[in-house]
Scaffold this motif. Sequence first.
Motif, PDB file in Angstrom:
ATOM      1  N   LEU A 157       0.830  -1.210   0.000  1.00 15.62           N
ATOM      2  CA  LEU A 157       0.000   0.000   0.000  1.00 15.62           C
ATOM      3  C   LEU A 157       0.864   1.258   0.000  1.00 15.62           C
ATOM      4  CD1 LEU A 157      -2.932  -0.983   2.406  1.00 15.62           C
ATOM      5  CD2 LEU A 157      -2.898  -0.949  -0.085  1.00 15.62           C
ATOM      6  N   LEU A 158       1.980   1.188   0.714  1.00 18.11           N
ATOM      7  CA  LEU A 158       2.891   2.339   0.731  1.00 18.11           C
ATOM      8  C   LEU A 158       3.476   2.569  -0.651  1.00 18.11           C
ATOM      9  CD1 LEU A 158       4.881   1.902   4.085  1.00 18.11           C
ATOM     10  CD2 LEU A 158       3.403   3.817   3.441  1.00 18.11           C
ATOM     11  N   LYS A 159       3.844   1.458  -1.279  1.00 21.44           N
ATOM     12  CA  LYS A 159       4.467   1.546  -2.594  1.00 21.44           C
ATOM     13  C   LYS A 159       3.494   2.135  -3.619  1.00 21.44           C
ATOM     14  CE  LYS A 159       7.502  -1.480  -5.240  1.00 21.44           C
ATOM     15  NZ  LYS A 159       7.691  -2.902  -5.570  1.00 21.44           N
ATOM     16  N   LEU A 160       2.222   1.715  -3.488  1.00 22.16           N
ATOM     17  CA  LEU A 160       1.208   2.215  -4.410  1.00 22.16           C
ATOM     18  C   LEU A 160       0.803   3.651  -4.072  1.00 22.16           C
ATOM     19  CD1 LEU A 160      -1.074  -0.954  -4.580  1.00 22.16           C
ATOM     20  CD2 LEU A 160       0.309  -0.026  -6.442  1.00 22.16           C
ATOM     21  N   GLY A 161       1.220   4.104  -2.899  1.00 21.62           N
ATOM     22  CA  GLY A 161       0.885   5.459  -2.494  1.00 21.62           C
ATOM     23  C   GLY A 161      -0.532   5.603  -1.983  1.00 21.62           C
ATOM     24  N   TRP A 162      -1.207   4.485  -1.641  1.00 23.36           N
ATOM     25  CA  TRP A 162      -2.577   4.565  -1.148  1.00 23.36           C
ATOM     26  C   TRP A 162      -2.626   5.031   0.303  1.00 23.36           C
ATOM     27  CZ3 TRP A 162      -5.576  -0.270  -3.377  1.00 23.36           C
ATOM     28  CH2 TRP A 162      -5.551  -0.188  -4.778  1.00 23.36           C
ATOM     29  N   ILE A 163      -1.551   4.754   1.036  1.00 20.02           N
ATOM     30  CA  ILE A 163      -1.508   5.214   2.427  1.00 20.02           C
ATOM     31  C   ILE A 163      -0.198   5.965   2.643  1.00 20.02           C
ATOM     32  CG2 ILE A 163      -3.024   3.482   3.470  1.00 20.02           C
ATOM     33  CD1 ILE A 163      -0.506   1.883   4.191  1.00 20.02           C
ATOM     34  N   GLY A 164      -0.244   6.931   3.549  1.00 16.03           N
ATOM     35  CA  GLY A 164       0.934   7.751   3.799  1.00 16.03           C
ATOM     36  C   GLY A 164       1.902   7.076   4.763  1.00 16.03           C
ATOM     37  N   HIS A 165       1.343   6.439   5.784  1.00 13.80           N
ATOM     38  CA  HIS A 165       2.200   5.753   6.743  1.00 13.80           C
ATOM     39  C   HIS A 165       1.565   4.407   7.093  1.00 13.80           C
ATOM     40  CE1 HIS A 165      -0.701   7.034   9.830  1.00 13.80           C
ATOM     41  NE2 HIS A 165      -0.744   8.156   9.111  1.00 13.80           N
ATOM     42  N   PRO A 166       2.372   3.440   7.495  1.00 12.28           N
ATOM     43  CA  PRO A 166       1.855   2.080   7.729  1.00 12.28           C
ATOM     44  C   PRO A 166       0.847   2.037   8.875  1.00 12.28           C
ATOM     45  CG  PRO A 166       4.128   2.283   8.468  1.00 12.28           C
ATOM     46  CD  PRO A 166       3.821   3.533   7.720  1.00 12.28           C
ATOM     47  N   THR A 167      -0.192   1.218   8.709  1.00 17.28           N
ATOM     48  CA  THR A 167      -1.133   0.998   9.813  1.00 17.28           C
ATOM     49  C   THR A 167      -0.835  -0.357  10.430  1.00 17.28           C
ATOM     50  OG1 THR A 167      -2.674   0.092   8.206  1.00 17.28           O
ATOM     51  CG2 THR A 167      -3.041   2.365   8.903  1.00 17.28           C
ATOM     52  N   ASP A 168      -1.023  -0.439  11.742  1.00 13.69           N
ATOM     53  CA  ASP A 168      -0.708  -1.680  12.434  1.00 13.69           C
ATOM     54  C   ASP A 168      -1.987  -2.306  12.984  1.00 13.69           C
ATOM     55  OD1 ASP A 168       0.429  -3.774  13.643  1.00 13.69           O
ATOM     56  OD2 ASP A 168       1.776  -2.628  14.939  1.00 13.69           O
ATOM     57  N   ILE A 169      -2.597  -3.166  12.175  1.00  7.33           N
ATOM     58  CA  ILE A 169      -3.858  -3.778  12.589  1.00  7.33           C
ATOM     59  C   ILE A 169      -3.643  -4.711  13.782  1.00  7.33           C
ATOM     60  CG2 ILE A 169      -3.671  -5.677  10.923  1.00  7.33           C
ATOM     61  CD1 ILE A 169      -7.021  -4.182  11.434  1.00  7.33           C
ATOM     62  N   LEU A 170      -2.445  -5.296  13.868  1.00  3.92           N
ATOM     63  CA  LEU A 170      -2.158  -6.220  14.966  1.00  3.92           C
ATOM     64  C   LEU A 170      -2.096  -5.499  16.309  1.00  3.92           C
ATOM     65  CD1 LEU A 170       0.579  -8.229  13.092  1.00  3.92           C
ATOM     66  CD2 LEU A 170      -1.577  -9.184  13.866  1.00  3.92           C
ATOM     67  N   ALA A 171      -1.932  -4.177  16.263  1.00  2.00           N
ATOM     68  CA  ALA A 171      -1.861  -3.410  17.508  1.00  2.00           C
ATOM     69  C   ALA A 171      -3.031  -2.442  17.624  1.00  2.00           C
ATOM     70  CB  ALA A 171      -0.542  -2.639  17.573  1.00  2.00           C
ATOM     71  N   ASN A 172      -4.070  -2.667  16.826  1.00  2.00           N
ATOM     72  CA  ASN A 172      -5.217  -1.765  16.835  1.00  2.00           C
ATOM     73  C   ASN A 172      -6.297  -2.327  17.755  1.00  2.00           C
ATOM     74  OD1 ASN A 172      -7.561  -0.376  16.297  1.00  2.00           O
ATOM     75  ND2 ASN A 172      -7.130  -0.175  14.113  1.00  2.00           N
ATOM     76  N   SER A 173      -6.479  -1.700  18.903  1.00  2.00           N
ATOM     77  CA  SER A 173      -7.366  -2.314  19.881  1.00  2.00           C
ATOM     78  C   SER A 173      -8.836  -2.170  19.505  1.00  2.00           C
ATOM     79  CB  SER A 173      -7.101  -1.747  21.276  1.00  2.00           C
ATOM     80  OG  SER A 173      -7.656  -0.471  21.390  1.00  2.00           O
ATOM     81  N   SER A 174      -9.191  -1.135  18.754  1.00  2.00           N
ATOM     82  CA  SER A 174     -10.618  -0.997  18.432  1.00  2.00           C
ATOM     83  C   SER A 174     -11.038  -2.012  17.369  1.00  2.00           C
ATOM     84  CB  SER A 174     -10.942   0.435  17.988  1.00  2.00           C
ATOM     85  OG  SER A 174     -10.113   0.805  16.909  1.00  2.00           O
ATOM     86  N   ALA A 175     -10.063  -2.536  16.615  1.00  2.00           N
ATOM     87  CA  ALA A 175     -10.400  -3.542  15.602  1.00  2.00           C
ATOM     88  C   ALA A 175     -10.157  -4.956  16.108  1.00  2.00           C
ATOM     89  CB  ALA A 175      -9.585  -3.299  14.337  1.00  2.00           C
ATOM     90  N   ALA A 176      -9.616  -5.079  17.328  1.00  2.00           N
ATOM     91  CA  ALA A 176      -9.103  -6.373  17.785  1.00  2.00           C
ATOM     92  C   ALA A 176     -10.156  -7.483  17.790  1.00  2.00           C
ATOM     93  CB  ALA A 176      -8.487  -6.232  19.172  1.00  2.00           C
ATOM     94  N   TRP A 177     -11.348  -7.172  18.301  1.00  2.00           N
ATOM     95  CA  TRP A 177     -12.374  -8.223  18.400  1.00  2.00           C
ATOM     96  C   TRP A 177     -12.748  -8.766  17.030  1.00  2.00           C
ATOM     97  CZ3 TRP A 177     -15.688  -4.834  22.200  1.00  2.00           C
ATOM     98  CH2 TRP A 177     -15.162  -4.959  23.496  1.00  2.00           C
ATOM     99  N   VAL A 178     -13.058  -7.841  16.135  1.00  4.09           N
ATOM    100  CA  VAL A 178     -13.472  -8.260  14.795  1.00  4.09           C
ATOM    101  C   VAL A 178     -12.320  -8.963  14.072  1.00  4.09           C
ATOM    102  CG1 VAL A 178     -14.199  -7.427  12.523  1.00  4.09           C
ATOM    103  CG2 VAL A 178     -15.248  -6.495  14.586  1.00  4.09           C
ATOM    104  N   PHE A 179     -11.114  -8.412  14.235  1.00  7.92           N
ATOM    105  CA  PHE A 179      -9.958  -9.010  13.577  1.00  7.92           C
ATOM    106  C   PHE A 179      -9.750 -10.447  14.048  1.00  7.92           C
ATOM    107  CE2 PHE A 179      -5.230  -9.441  13.109  1.00  7.92           C
ATOM    108  CZ  PHE A 179      -5.218  -9.443  11.728  1.00  7.92           C
ATOM    109  N   GLN A 180      -9.818 -10.671  15.344  1.00  9.91           N
ATOM    110  CA  GLN A 180      -9.617 -12.026  15.866  1.00  9.91           C
ATOM    111  C   GLN A 180     -10.726 -12.966  15.396  1.00  9.91           C
ATOM    112  OE1 GLN A 180      -6.881 -13.248  17.160  1.00  9.91           O
ATOM    113  NE2 GLN A 180      -6.139 -11.188  16.776  1.00  9.91           N
ATOM    114  N   THR A 181     -11.943 -12.444  15.277  1.00  7.66           N
ATOM    115  CA  THR A 181     -13.041 -13.271  14.781  1.00  7.66           C
ATOM    116  C   THR A 181     -12.757 -13.701  13.340  1.00  7.66           C
ATOM    117  OG1 THR A 181     -14.547 -12.051  16.202  1.00  7.66           O
ATOM    118  CG2 THR A 181     -15.533 -13.378  14.462  1.00  7.66           C
TER     119      THR A 181
END
Lengths: 317, 293
Positions: A157-181
């Motif tokens: 995504l960085l290479k394609l320029g779609w995002i400015g800086h990396p997102t860390d879903i593994l450390a995102n607590s608001s997404a954690a429940w859904v991500f683990q599901t």
Amino acid sequence: MSAQTVAKATRQPKPAAKAANRRLKASLLAMTIPFFALVILFNYVPLLGWAIVFFDYFPGKSLLAHDPVGWKHFIRMATDETFLRALRNTLVLSFLGLVIAPAPMILALLLNEVKSLPFRKFVQTLSSFPNFISWIIVYYVFFSFFSVDDGLLNSMLLKLGWIGHPTDILANSSAAWVFQTLVGLWKGVGWGAIIYLAALSGIDQELYEAARVDGAGRLREAWHISLPGMMPTFVVLFVLGIGNLLSGAGFEQIFTFMNPMVKDHLEIIDTYVYFNGLQSLNFSYATAIGVARSIVSIALLVLANYVSRLATGRSIL
Amino acid sequence: MLRAISQKGFDVGNIVFLSVLVLLTSYPFYYILINSVSVPARILSAPAFLLPKGFTWVNYEQIFTKNDLIGPFFVSLSRAVVGTFLTLAGSSMLAYGLTKKQLPFRRTMYFGVIFTMYISVGLIPNYILMSELHLLDTYWVYVLPGIVNAFFLVLIKTYFEQLPIALEEAAMLEGAGVFTIFRKIVLPLSKPILATVAIFSAVGQWNSWVDNLYYVTNSKWMTLQLLLLNYIQSQSYNLRDAAALSTMESAISVTPQSLRMGITVLVIAPIFLVYPFLQKYFVKGIMLGAVKG
């Protein structure tokens, strides 16, 4: 039959038959008792350990040398905020797990509609493979795709320029429940579908033929024949799922995916017991949680089984 | 006509959907595989995602020459072999006895085994038990508790009950004892179910690491799985050391992530190799279990 056993064969008179019966019983016991003793040892003897919930047990000291502390540990459990948070997380993760419980059934229906047998086998084999690898590998698979440093997704995504800086879903607590599901779905859906396909293969083909004669389309067949055919399996797994309500996503999954950033949302009872018991050596407190958990789980299982028996006439216990 | 078109549309959509699903469950493994054989320096900025970037065995050479991986590999392999053998022996002997009406306390014993599927003793009481039995920090903690597995026992017992009884009775008339009959008649006739259980058990043992985490701190009995977890979760000092070392020794450097990918491939490989042949056994086993369960 060897020559030796044939030579030994003799016609046995009645008193000898009694002796032979005794011998049979003795050898059957000799064959089973050692292994049943192992069952007792590893499954029932540790129940004695439940006694420590009424003490402040510390390893190395005899139980009698400790002073009883009454319900102290249960009271702590009911008032400890970190435990209550773990309880909440467990229930949320279990609930989300039950929400996606029909997914394997839907996959089985879709697979059942595939006419090409090789393609079907191909999908079955590759989609159920994740079920047979350890949670550690599953964690590494997701780590290699989603991590900030060297994850495929961020670097692409960085290479394609779609995002400015990396997102860390593994450390995102608001997404954690859904991500683990979703992680659980990824690992289990293919194998789950195979179980339902097994149920489907048990359905009498004449039912489908009769339906076709009556002019039923594939959707109607699925709705009126395939789905009811899978329901008993679904009910069994759902009842067991209710009994496992206090397991959340399970120790192995949560332990591997947990990190300080998501701990507030991922700590479940199992990991809580591990950290409090084996890591902080609060043996009695951790056991009290385990005891409460086991009793509630059995009660839930019996209750769910009772409801299922009333509603569908099926009992799994 | 309209109906035929919508049918066609559904079929195409279905196949597309299932293909996407297959891609989601299998591509990650392919991704790890191609990166594990790519030249480490070339995947630093951007990983390979269709074909390997270059080709090298350097990651695997590193892994095989690193001493701390050999031990855990053999521990995991050995549990898969020894554990499976003991589970097969124990579960099938108890199951066989339980099929015989002459066995005293038969129903009590059977119920005692089945009930273990629904009770959960909890981590700490189990830990205390292992400690009292002096099983902590020993290899035996991996294989002893699983000798009798309730689910396996149900599968095996169900199968035994379907075997024709005539052969056993004939052998008994000729004076063969229970053990002889079990070993020479029952077991050879039960190969399909024994194979099923063996596979379940071996895969379970190979993948197992929680017992390692709970009960074993001695690095001598470290399992491959837990070692891999340590490598992933820690900042992988060991791997960085190895990487630094290799930069000095060879022209191609090894990076922690390319080493991790190599180890992952090695951990998955045994399962992947046997999996296609074994899937039918799994399905058969789970069907038997579902019917009975």
